[in-house]
Scaffold this active site. Structure first.
Site, short mmCIF file in Angstrom:
data_model
loop_
_atom_site.label_atom_id
_atom_site.label_comp_id
_atom_site.label_asym_id
_atom_site.label_seq_id
_atom_site.Cartn_x
_atom_site.Cartn_y
_atom_site.Cartn_z
N LYS A 306 52.55 -2.19 -72.91
CA LYS A 306 52.53 -1.37 -74.13
C LYS A 306 53.92 -0.83 -74.46
O LYS A 306 54.30 -0.74 -75.63
CB LYS A 306 51.55 -0.20 -73.96
CG LYS A 306 50.09 -0.61 -73.91
CD LYS A 306 49.16 0.57 -74.01
CE LYS A 306 49.39 1.62 -72.96
NZ LYS A 306 49.16 1.15 -71.59
N THR A 308 56.87 -2.19 -73.76
CA THR A 308 57.73 -3.24 -74.32
C THR A 308 57.33 -3.57 -75.75
O THR A 308 58.18 -3.83 -76.60
CB THR A 308 57.67 -4.53 -73.46
OG1 THR A 308 56.34 -5.01 -73.40
CG2 THR A 308 58.18 -4.28 -72.07
N ARG A 330 56.80 8.49 -73.42
CA ARG A 330 56.72 9.48 -72.34
C ARG A 330 57.90 9.30 -71.38
O ARG A 330 58.44 8.22 -71.23
CB ARG A 330 55.42 9.31 -71.56
CG ARG A 330 54.19 9.77 -72.31
CD ARG A 330 52.94 9.61 -71.47
NE ARG A 330 52.62 8.21 -71.23
CZ ARG A 330 51.71 7.79 -70.36
NH1 ARG A 330 51.06 8.67 -69.62
NH2 ARG A 330 51.47 6.51 -70.20
N LYS A 341 56.09 1.11 -59.69
CA LYS A 341 56.49 0.53 -60.97
C LYS A 341 57.94 0.08 -61.00
O LYS A 341 58.27 -0.92 -61.62
CB LYS A 341 56.26 1.55 -62.10
CG LYS A 341 54.79 1.86 -62.35
CD LYS A 341 54.59 2.73 -63.58
CE LYS A 341 54.76 1.93 -64.83
NZ LYS A 341 54.39 2.71 -66.05
N ALA A 550 47.74 10.18 -67.65
CA ALA A 550 46.77 9.65 -68.61
C ALA A 550 45.34 9.72 -68.07
O ALA A 550 44.41 9.46 -68.81
CB ALA A 550 47.13 8.21 -68.96
N PHE A 581 47.34 3.87 -70.71
CA PHE A 581 46.17 3.07 -70.29
C PHE A 581 45.47 2.42 -71.48
O PHE A 581 46.08 2.18 -72.52
CB PHE A 581 45.22 3.91 -69.45
CG PHE A 581 45.80 4.36 -68.14
CD1 PHE A 581 46.66 3.55 -67.43
CD2 PHE A 581 45.52 5.61 -67.63
CE1 PHE A 581 47.20 3.95 -66.22
CE2 PHE A 581 46.07 6.03 -66.42
CZ PHE A 581 46.90 5.20 -65.72
N PHE A 670 53.31 -14.18 -72.36
CA PHE A 670 54.00 -14.49 -71.11
C PHE A 670 54.35 -15.98 -71.11
O PHE A 670 53.74 -16.79 -71.82
CB PHE A 670 53.13 -14.17 -69.90
CG PHE A 670 52.90 -12.69 -69.67
CD1 PHE A 670 53.37 -11.74 -70.56
CD2 PHE A 670 52.21 -12.24 -68.56
CE1 PHE A 670 53.17 -10.38 -70.36
CE2 PHE A 670 51.99 -10.89 -68.34
CZ PHE A 670 52.47 -9.96 -69.24
N TRP A 699 59.90 -9.62 -75.32
CA TRP A 699 60.45 -9.59 -73.96
C TRP A 699 61.59 -10.60 -73.82
O TRP A 699 62.61 -10.32 -73.18
CB TRP A 699 59.34 -9.89 -72.95
CG TRP A 699 59.80 -9.78 -71.51
CD1 TRP A 699 59.96 -8.65 -70.78
CD2 TRP A 699 60.16 -10.87 -70.66
NE1 TRP A 699 60.40 -8.95 -69.52
CE2 TRP A 699 60.54 -10.31 -69.41
CE3 TRP A 699 60.20 -12.26 -70.81
CZ2 TRP A 699 60.95 -11.10 -68.34
CZ3 TRP A 699 60.62 -13.04 -69.74
CH2 TRP A 699 60.98 -12.46 -68.52
#
Length: 846
Positions: A306, A308, A330, A341, A550, A581, A670, A699
């Site tokens: 989300k 990106t 955020r 992460k 979240a 999320f 992807f 991306w």
């Protein structure tokens, strides 16, 4: 001509030549033109009142009184600052610096002995407030003939006005002006021309001009955004390599490009800055731009991108479609950054830069929250200790001490007295019973709800064996939720005061204000409330602010960041913000909690999906972080894709439609996705009710790879939005929970534990029943069961407990077991994070 000008300025006192030349007539003309300028100014803004401040040495009020009469006829205000006759240069500079920062002051005039008017003093005055026109910058503008920003010195204005009225050619006037510029200011101080007689009208004219320019600067400024060029490489390098290959613009340059004023910026180094909330006052009449929310389908444990998509979308809008756009994100917690992460700044060629600054510390907001949260915890423990070991009288004497023989309540103590129904302000007037009621919070140790926090994943702090406390991760603090929902410093302070930290033995809630700590919390948070300005790889602006969990909180960035950005982008611009999320959690809370708090209404929802997640919801094998992907996720499998689209994707689109907002599906592509899979997702998404569905290649390509998404969002935003809340805020707590469970999650019903029922009864009794609901449940399934993918049906949602964040302003039911302190995995990301001690470059953040 040169000799004449020298004669005028050096050998003949000006007050001896001005009046014989007819200055009285000129004086009246200047006063009249100043009045006209003042009327025009007040026509644009009736409440504006230009102010001239005179700095002088000594207490002589003659100058002030005489000029006040003339200024009063025009409509100006004049005040003076009287320094000591033997004041120092530093004292003068200190006063000037204060006046520079005072937005009420539009002109500064130095009525000082020549020896006091040094180059340092002159050049300390802001050029836009230098109505005497004597700073080096204003002199330089005068020589260059650029009067759009500077001011002609009053003496020069007076002489030139007279020369022109007596038929002197304009070229000669210009020459006289240039000669005058070369005359030292100290020489002009001895001309014997008092401000009150011949120069005041020209000074007043400059003050009105300064105020007029100031008003013009306060208006909305069109953007002049300079985009940064991207040169995407194949294969795509690591995130940190991409970030380091791009040089961000200086943050003050970015601020100027998007219409911020210098005084609205507080720089933290070269690449980031806090933005002051005064911007909201300046642009309060400016229409908001369009408001876009990025949400997602139920994710795999790997996340679906989300952030990106958010960054890629704003890069496409601003850098390629030339539409003003702002991303609001955020701030990432250091817990997941060092744990699972490795960073949350976006990824590939769609990220915030510098990414290491984004991910580590930023401007210290989370540290401020940690300090504030733990101050509350310390205050609770201290108060319980002192109440247990002291009498009422001893407590009262220490809480309300006598200072220099006088005993007074502090404002926060008076506020507590009022809540207790004790309408007294004299400490001596309280009865023994009132003293006892005032000093004893009588907290029940078993009902303290406040925990300490730390911004590190540490499962061993979840419960402490010695004592009755535990630790949460810092972003789970209620103070973080308050930061995200407050719409002003006043609102934040009030919310901090309302935070309930526990319950007394008599069953009454005890607040941070009862502890006397809420003012101190506001002090710790006064800088954290300002959003942080950063930029994307393509030089488009980003606000990074707040980072509430979240799960147990609402999982959205701050209301203030969104409001500031909506004013800055202009009515045709876009603000793109992200919800944590899946749509069933972050988006639902965005609408029902954040939109209620802010009053803002979204125009479009961008729903992020991936082929990988759709295959999982279509019946594919489990996906685990750190484990290789099963072959089903690498090879083409149209059956699994179709199953995921017609289950989870369809349901998440329907959830967004419950709120009346159009949905654009963004398929985050992807390299393992096939064209057939991509086409199938877009086709089924439209069948399921999306206004559009497009593949996104941000991306690997940056904003250019999200052009189709930007165009789809722009088109959807032009259509009417029929936003509505899911439930009426006045519905009973149980019914609000049931509405979310049935309409959003698809549950048959809810089941309340005895503890949850008791808590709901208590909150209703305390008057908290009209707060919105913030469900705390797993993000890995629409249900409460993480392993149930797709669209689970036939289940009853168990409500284990119900808690309240009164300061933040919501009730949060606990669905199943929710951890507010994550643990580190077997191999945390910190194994890869390192620092080169020579170059100070960071490695390992993706």
């Amino acid at each position: 001509i040169g000799a004449l000008s020298q004669l005028v300025f050096y050998f003949i006192p000006l007050n001896k030549i001005l009046f014989p030349l007819g200055f009285t007539f000129s004086h009246r003309e200047v006063v009249q033109s100043t009045k006209e300028a003042m009327l025009a100014l007040q026509g644009r803004n009736p409440v504006v009142q230009p102010l001239l401040v005179i700095i002088q040495a000594g207490e002589d009020d003659c100058l002030l009184e005489i000029n006040k009469k003339m200024a009063g006829r025009i409509g100006l205000n004049i005040t003076q600052i009287c320094l000591a006759k033997e004041c120092s240069e530093d004292e003068i500079v200190e006063e000037v610096l204060k006046l520079n920062e005072d937005p009420r002051v539009h002109g500064v005039y130095l009525h000082l002995p020549p020896a006091y008017i040094t180059s340092r003093v002159l050049n300390t005055i802001k050029p836009e407030k230098d109505v005497d026109g004597i700073s080096d910058l204003n002199m330089g503008r005068l020589v260059r003939g650029d009067l759009s920003k500077g001011f002609v010195p009053p003496i020069a204005s007076a002489v030139l006005d007279l020369l022109e009225k007596h038929g002197i050619h304009s070229d000669i006037c210009s020459y006289v002006l240039k000669v005058w510029v070369r005359i030292p200011h100290s020489s002009l101080q001895n001309t014997g021309v008092p401000l009150c007689f011949c120069l005041a009208p020209f000074v007043f004219f400059n003050v009105v001009g300064s105020c007029s320019r100031w008003l013009q600067e306060q208006q909305y400024r069109p953007w002049h955004l300079h985009s940064l060029k991207l040169q995407p490489m194949t294969p795509v390098p690591s995130d940190i390599e991409i970030s380091r290959a791009q040089t961000p613009k200086p943050v003050d340059q970015l601020a100027e490009e998007i219409g911020l004023l210098p005084e609205e910026l507080e720089a933290y180094g070269r690449s980031k800055a806090k933005v002051r909330l005064s911007l909201l006052d300046r642009l309060h009449k400016q229409p908001d731009g369009k408001y876009v929310l990025v949400a997602g389908i139920t994710p795999t444990p790997l996340g679906e991108g989300k952030s990106t998509v958010t960054i890629g979308l704003v890069q496409a809008l601003s850098a390629h479609l030339k539409l003003n756009s702002f991303a609001c994100l955020r701030q990432p917690s250091q817990g997941p950054t060092f744990g699972v992460k490795g960073g949350a700044a976006g990824g590939g060629y769609a990220q915030v830069i510098p990414m290491e600054e984004f991910n580590l510390h930023l401007t210290g907001d989370i540290h401020a929250i940690t300090a504030a949260n733990n101050l509350v915890a310390a205050a609770i423990d201290a108060r319980m200790l002192h109440e247990a070991t002291q009498s009422d009288k001893a407590l009262f004497n220490r809480l309300v001490p006598s200072v220099n023989g006088v005993r007074r309540f502090s404002p926060i103590q008076i506020s507590r007295l009022c809540r207790l129904g004790i309408n007294k302000i004299d400490p001596a007037s309280l009865t023994p019973q009132e003293v006892s009621t005032f000093v004893r919070l009588d907290l029940d140790p078993s009902k303290i709800t406040w925990q300490r926090v730390v911004d590190t994943n540490d499962r061993f702090l979840r419960k402490i064996t010695v004592g009755q406390t535990g630790f949460d991760i810092a972003v789970a603090s209620e103070i973080m939720a308050i930061l995200a929902l407050a719409d002003s410093l006043v609102d934040m302070k009030n919310r901090l005061a309302r935070m309930v930290v526990g319950t007394s033995r008599s069953g009454q809630p005890v607040t941070a204000e009862d502890l006397g700590v809420s003012g101190a919390l506001a002090v710790l948070m006064k800088d954290a409330i300002k959003p942080t300005l950063m930029q994307t790889l393509e030089g488009t602006p980003v606000f990074v602010h707040a980072g509430p969990f979240a799960n147990i909180a609402h999982g959205n960035s701050s209301v203030l960041a969104d409001k500031l950005a909506l004013k800055l982008v202009g009515c045709d611009g876009f603000v793109v913000t992200e919800a944590g999320f899946g749509a069933d959690i972050g988006m639902e809370k965005f609408f029902n909690i954040k939109c209620r708090a802010s009053g803002l209404r979204p125009n479009v929802v961008v729903l992020v999906a991936t082929v990988r997640a759709l295959k999982m919801h279509g019946g594919g094998p489990n996906v685990s972080a750190g484990a290789p992907l099963p072959k089903e996720y690498i090879d083409e499998n149209l059956s699994l894709v179709a199953g995921g689209c017609r289950s989870n994707l369809r349901k998440q689109i329907q959830i967004a439609q419950l709120f009346g907002v159009p949905v654009v599906v963004a398929l985050n592509v992807f390299k393992t996705d096939t064209q057939a899979e991509i086409d199938l997702v877009c086709e089924i998404a439209k069948e399921c009710g999306a206004s559009n569905a497009v593949p996104c290649h941000h991306w690997s390509q940056g904003g250019r790879g999200s052009l189709e998404l930007a165009q789809a969002v722009n088109e959807a935003a032009s259509r009417p939005s029929h936003f509505k809340f899911l439930y009426n805020i006045e519905m009973p707590i149980v019914e609000k929970i049931r509405t979310i469970a049935q309409q959003v999650y698809g549950a048959d019903d809810i089941e309340l534990s005895p503890e949850a029922k008791a808590k709901i009864d208590y909150y209703n009794q305390q008057g908290y029943g009209s707060l919105p609901i913030c469900m705390a449940k797993t993000h890995l399934s629409l249900s409460h069961m993480p392993d149930k993918k797709g669209v689970p049906t036939g289940f009853v949602l168990p409500i284990r407990d119900v808690r309240a964040s009164i300061g933040a302003g919501f009730i949060f039911p606990l669905v199943g077991t929710m951890s507010t302190m994550p643990g580190l995995p077997t191999r945390p990301c910190f194994y890869d994070i390192d620092l080169d001690p020579v170059t100070e470059e960071i490695t390992g953040l993706f």
